[in-house]
Design a protein around this motif. Structure first.
Motif, PDB file in Angstrom:
ATOM      1  N   THR A 276       0.837  -1.202   0.000  1.00  0.00           N
ATOM      2  CA  THR A 276       0.000   0.000   0.000  1.00  0.00           C
ATOM      3  C   THR A 276       0.874   1.255   0.000  1.00  0.00           C
ATOM      4  O   THR A 276       1.801   1.380   0.798  1.00  0.00           O
ATOM      5  N   ASP A 277       0.580   2.174  -0.904  1.00  0.00           N
ATOM      6  CA  ASP A 277       1.267   3.460  -0.945  1.00  0.00           C
ATOM      7  C   ASP A 277       0.627   4.353   0.116  1.00  0.00           C
ATOM      8  O   ASP A 277      -0.458   4.902  -0.083  1.00  0.00           O
ATOM      9  N   LEU A 278       1.288   4.500   1.270  1.00  0.00           N
ATOM     10  CA  LEU A 278       0.652   5.112   2.430  1.00  0.00           C
ATOM     11  C   LEU A 278       0.142   6.528   2.189  1.00  0.00           C
ATOM     12  O   LEU A 278      -0.909   6.910   2.696  1.00  0.00           O
ATOM     13  N   GLN A 282       0.394  12.237  -1.550  1.00  0.00           N
ATOM     14  CA  GLN A 282       0.198  13.491  -0.835  1.00  0.00           C
ATOM     15  C   GLN A 282       1.454  13.890  -0.053  1.00  0.00           C
ATOM     16  O   GLN A 282       2.315  13.064   0.243  1.00  0.00           O
ATOM     17  N   PHE A 283       1.536  15.183   0.275  1.00  0.00           N
ATOM     18  CA  PHE A 283       2.660  15.702   1.053  1.00  0.00           C
ATOM     19  C   PHE A 283       2.229  15.756   2.518  1.00  0.00           C
ATOM     20  O   PHE A 283       1.463  16.628   2.928  1.00  0.00           O
ATOM     21  N   VAL A 284       2.734  14.807   3.281  1.00  0.00           N
ATOM     22  CA  VAL A 284       2.438  14.709   4.714  1.00  0.00           C
ATOM     23  C   VAL A 284       3.738  14.930   5.491  1.00  0.00           C
ATOM     24  O   VAL A 284       4.775  14.371   5.138  1.00  0.00           O
ATOM     25  N   MET A 343       0.886   4.843  16.632  1.00  0.00           N
ATOM     26  CA  MET A 343       1.168   4.386  15.271  1.00  0.00           C
ATOM     27  C   MET A 343      -0.129   4.041  14.547  1.00  0.00           C
ATOM     28  O   MET A 343      -0.306   4.365  13.367  1.00  0.00           O
ATOM     29  N   ASP A 344      -1.066   3.436  15.246  1.00  0.00           N
ATOM     30  CA  ASP A 344      -2.352   3.090  14.636  1.00  0.00           C
ATOM     31  C   ASP A 344      -3.112   4.349  14.216  1.00  0.00           C
ATOM     32  O   ASP A 344      -3.743   4.377  13.152  1.00  0.00           O
ATOM     33  N   ASP A 345      -3.060   5.397  15.050  1.00  0.00           N
ATOM     34  CA  ASP A 345      -3.701   6.663  14.686  1.00  0.00           C
ATOM     35  C   ASP A 345      -3.107   7.214  13.393  1.00  0.00           C
ATOM     36  O   ASP A 345      -3.833   7.703  12.514  1.00  0.00           O
ATOM     37  N   ALA A 346      -1.776   7.173  13.305  1.00  0.00           N
ATOM     38  CA  ALA A 346      -1.107   7.706  12.116  1.00  0.00           C
ATOM     39  C   ALA A 346      -1.468   6.905  10.869  1.00  0.00           C
ATOM     40  O   ALA A 346      -1.723   7.477   9.802  1.00  0.00           O
ATOM     41  N   ALA A 349      -4.947   7.840   9.846  1.00  0.00           N
ATOM     42  CA  ALA A 349      -4.977   9.168   9.237  1.00  0.00           C
ATOM     43  C   ALA A 349      -4.477   9.115   7.790  1.00  0.00           C
ATOM     44  O   ALA A 349      -5.060   9.742   6.894  1.00  0.00           O
ATOM     45  N   LEU A 350      -3.413   8.374   7.545  1.00  0.00           N
ATOM     46  CA  LEU A 350      -2.882   8.264   6.188  1.00  0.00           C
ATOM     47  C   LEU A 350      -3.884   7.578   5.258  1.00  0.00           C
ATOM     48  O   LEU A 350      -3.997   7.934   4.075  1.00  0.00           O
ATOM     49  N   LYS A 351      -4.613   6.621   5.781  1.00  0.00           N
ATOM     50  CA  LYS A 351      -5.641   5.959   4.973  1.00  0.00           C
ATOM     51  C   LYS A 351      -6.712   6.964   4.548  1.00  0.00           C
ATOM     52  O   LYS A 351      -7.144   6.996   3.390  1.00  0.00           O
ATOM     53  N   LYS A 352      -7.141   7.809   5.481  1.00  0.00           N
ATOM     54  CA  LYS A 352      -8.149   8.828   5.164  1.00  0.00           C
ATOM     55  C   LYS A 352      -7.612   9.831   4.147  1.00  0.00           C
ATOM     56  O   LYS A 352      -8.329  10.264   3.230  1.00  0.00           O
TER      57      LYS A 352
END
Length: 367
Positions: A276-278, A282-284, A343-346, A349-352
């Motif tokens: 998966t391309d996390l 996008q620029f995070v 880590m799970d939160d991050a 967030a990247l999935k969203k």
């Protein structure tokens, strides 16, 4: 000379005198400002920031997962009054007591050494958190994190030495406190015997993905001394948690210190090792300490880091929840601050972000 002209001349001379005095008067402050940011998925000086050795399958990544830094005035630099006032009124800097960055009881070299040790420890935790996120095996061990200057261990134990036992009793490989528990059973002046694997040999074994060889264990006898605060027995080391990984992971960034890049390093490793391309291109950017279980902690200089990220082009900033309220008070325009506690939160967030579901992101709010 007309009175008005004399008054203006006197005022001008007073202003010049104040400016000159301000330039000469040194004040006990230091300045923090936005520092460089580095894409953990990219390269620096022609070398990948994250280099993963042979073994696991690696995947192409896109977008940015930028770690951020804070630039500070040097330990030997003394600000004058004018610089301090200018720093106070600037939007993109912070003037703080010098002792905040350079404690009076530490030399500049000791501060640099401490920052380097924290940076190294954060890398280890980031690797462990990333591999555990991917379900890959990670084993733990205890090591000498640092050695106190002029303490009993100086010259006998070294940062990176792996501790396997104290007085012949095995330490708990997941609990650094187990070392202190065994040492404090002694009285000051008594001998304490450490069983260790020297740092250089331990590193060779770790880099090769092998277990620590029992034949390399050494016995080191130390004389305990009295702790200045409560009189308990100490030997002058800070034990820490180390890890052994199934393959080699190198993080190549010079001239960066402190523990605050842990979260972004961990995400970069996961991105390189998962199909998966996390970021979805996008620029995070982001910041935050991370422990080996993936818990994200607060950091210093958050407002400098959000400015640095926005100026570099970031649209989203992963913000430790402990920094959210402060960061939101002075949020740079065009930057979404995403509350992150683990880590799970991050990862969520990247999935969203890559799915375009950005309205569902947990954003930071000023209290």
């Amino acid at each position: 000379m007309p009175r008005r002209t004399a008054t203006m001349l006197t005022s001008a001379l007073l202003l010049i005198a104040l400016i000159c005095a301000g330039a000469l008067i040194k004040v006990p402050y230091a300045e923090m400002s936005p520092g460089p940011t580095y894409n953990t998925l990219g390269s620096k000086n022609g070398e990948p920031v994250l280099h993963i050795g042979k073994g696991p399958r690696q995947y192409k990544t896109t977008g940015h997962l930028n770690m951020t830094t804070v630039q500070v005035t040097g330990a030997d630099y003394r600000m004058n009054m004018l610089e301090a006032v200018y720093g106070w009124v600037r939007h993109d800097s912070a003037v703080v007591p010098r002792s905040t960055l350079y404690p009076d009881d530490q030399s500049a070299e000791e501060v640099d050494e401490e920052n380097a040790e924290e940076f190294s420890a954060s890398q280890e935790s980031a690797k462990a958190a990333a591999l555990r996120e991917l379900g890959l095996p990670v084993s733990s061990h205890l090591l000498v994190s640092s050695v106190v200057k002029d303490g009993p261990a100086q010259g006998k134990l070294h940062a990176g030495d792996v501790i396997t036992a104290v007085d012949g009793k095995a330490v708990d490989p997941k609990k650094p406190q187990s070392v202190a528990d065994l040492v404090t059973k002694h009285k000051p002046g008594e001998k304490v015997t450490f069983t260790v694997i020297p740092a250089d040999q331990a590193k060779k074994s770790k880099d090769a993905g092998k277990k620590f060889p029992a034949a390399e264990r050494r016995q080191v006898a130390l004389t305990a001394t009295k702790a200045p605060d409560d009189g308990r027995a100490i030997v002058g080391i800070q034990p820490g948690l180390g890890h052994t990984f199934p393959f080699k992971i190198d993080i190549k960034l010079a001239d960066v210190g402190g523990p605050s890049a842990g979260l972004m390093f961990a995400l970069g490793i996961v991105d390189k090792l998962t199909k998966t391309d996390l970021t979805g291109g996008q620029f995070v950017a982001g910041t935050g300490t991370i422990d080996d279980q993936g818990k994200v902690g607060a950091i210093g200089g958050i407002q400098m880091k959000t400015v640095a990220a926005r100026d570099k082009g970031a649209k989203y900033f992963l913000t430790p929840k402990g920094n959210c309220a402060t960061a939101a008070k002075d949020k740079p325009g065009g930057l979404t601050l995403v509350k992150t506690g683990s880590m799970d939160d991050a990862m969520d967030a990247l999935k969203k972000i890559r799915n375009g579901d950005t309205d569902a992101l947990p954003q930071c709010k000023a209290k």
